[in-house]
Scaffold this active site. Structure first.
Site, PDB file in Angstrom:
ATOM      1  N   HIS A  62      45.027  69.309  48.195  1.00 45.80           N
ATOM      2  CA  HIS A  62      44.052  69.367  46.975  1.00 45.80           C
ATOM      3  C   HIS A  62      42.676  70.746  47.806  1.00 45.80           C
ATOM      4  CE1 HIS A  62      44.874  64.838  45.656  1.00 45.80           C
ATOM      5  NE2 HIS A  62      45.749  65.795  44.992  1.00 45.80           N
ATOM      6  N   LYS A  72      34.607  69.365  53.743  1.00 37.38           N
ATOM      7  CA  LYS A  72      35.282  68.463  54.728  1.00 37.38           C
ATOM      8  C   LYS A  72      35.126  67.852  55.756  1.00 37.38           C
ATOM      9  CE  LYS A  72      37.928  68.295  49.991  1.00 37.38           C
ATOM     10  NZ  LYS A  72      39.541  67.528  49.539  1.00 37.38           N
ATOM     11  N   TYR A 132      36.184  60.438  53.155  1.00 32.52           N
ATOM     12  CA  TYR A 132      35.871  62.050  53.074  1.00 32.52           C
ATOM     13  C   TYR A 132      34.101  62.397  52.275  1.00 32.52           C
ATOM     14  CZ  TYR A 132      40.137  61.499  50.670  1.00 32.52           C
ATOM     15  OH  TYR A 132      41.445  61.208  50.130  1.00 32.52           O
TER      16      TYR A 132
END
Length: 201
Positions: A62, A72, A132
């Site tokens: 992703h 992230k 995350y």
């Protein structure tokens, strides 16, 4: 806290120093000042996501379009995962290259993933929980999904059993298809674009 850059440009792995005593252990899980000094740009979390996965669950690959972009900081707070990042930035000196890190709750290790880089993981234990920290808020319609088994990427998942994937990940297009659609970030845009909070709504 030790912070090291990986073979993928801009991706860093942090390894904390544990302080044990008779009660257990203590460590710093996140330090903005040290991370920003290592990566050379601001990182201000705007959202936290948590996923809980059964053993052999595979999530990814992703990413998010740029703009809006989304960096992230990924860690495993329970269990263990095989974490893989892959450079999806057109023109990057490490385009297509990947890096593997085993993240466990015991180690406290984490991965910083800059904008435009793809991410996924394989759960190695039941009840694995991944955190995350995200530099931007979720914007519907901006997620990029790529087939985690794309032969062009040849990612080393090394799963001992058939992996459990979501229907979306099972049907995800190849890297070549996503690239042809013009959805991937360009290296110049992702690496040089200033990180602000004003464009994250």
């Amino acid at each position: 806290m030790q912070i090291e850059e990986t073979a993928v440009a801009g991706v860093h792995v942090t390894t904390p120093r544990h302080l044990p005593d008779e009660r257990g252990t203590f460590h710093e899980g996140f330090r903005t000042d040290l991370l920003e000094a290592a990566v050379g740009r601001p990182f201000v979390p705007r959202q936290q996501n948590l996923s809980v996965s059964r053993r052999h669950t595979l999530r990814g690959i992703h990413s998010v379009t740029v703009p809006p972009g989304q960096a992230k900081y990924v860690s495993c707070v329970r269990g263990a995962v095989r974490d893989i990042v892959v450079d999806l930035r057109i023109g990057s000196p490490t385009f297509g290259r990947h890096h593997v890190t085993e993240l466990t709750a015991e180690s406290g290790r984490a991965v910083y993933i800059p904008e435009g880089v793809g991410h996924g993981f394989l759960a190695l234990t039941d009840d694995s929980c991944v955190s995350y920290l995200l530099s931007g808020l979720h914007v519907p319609g901006t997620q990029i999904d790529i087939d985690p088994f794309d032969p062009e990427l040849a990612l080393p998942w090394d799963c001992p059993a058939p992996p459990l994937l979501s229907p979306k990940d099972t049907a995800a297009p190849s890297l070549a298809q996503v690239r042809a659609a013009g959805a991937l970030a360009r290296w110049d845009d992702a690496a040089r674009r200033p990180v602000t909070t004003g464009d994250r709504a």
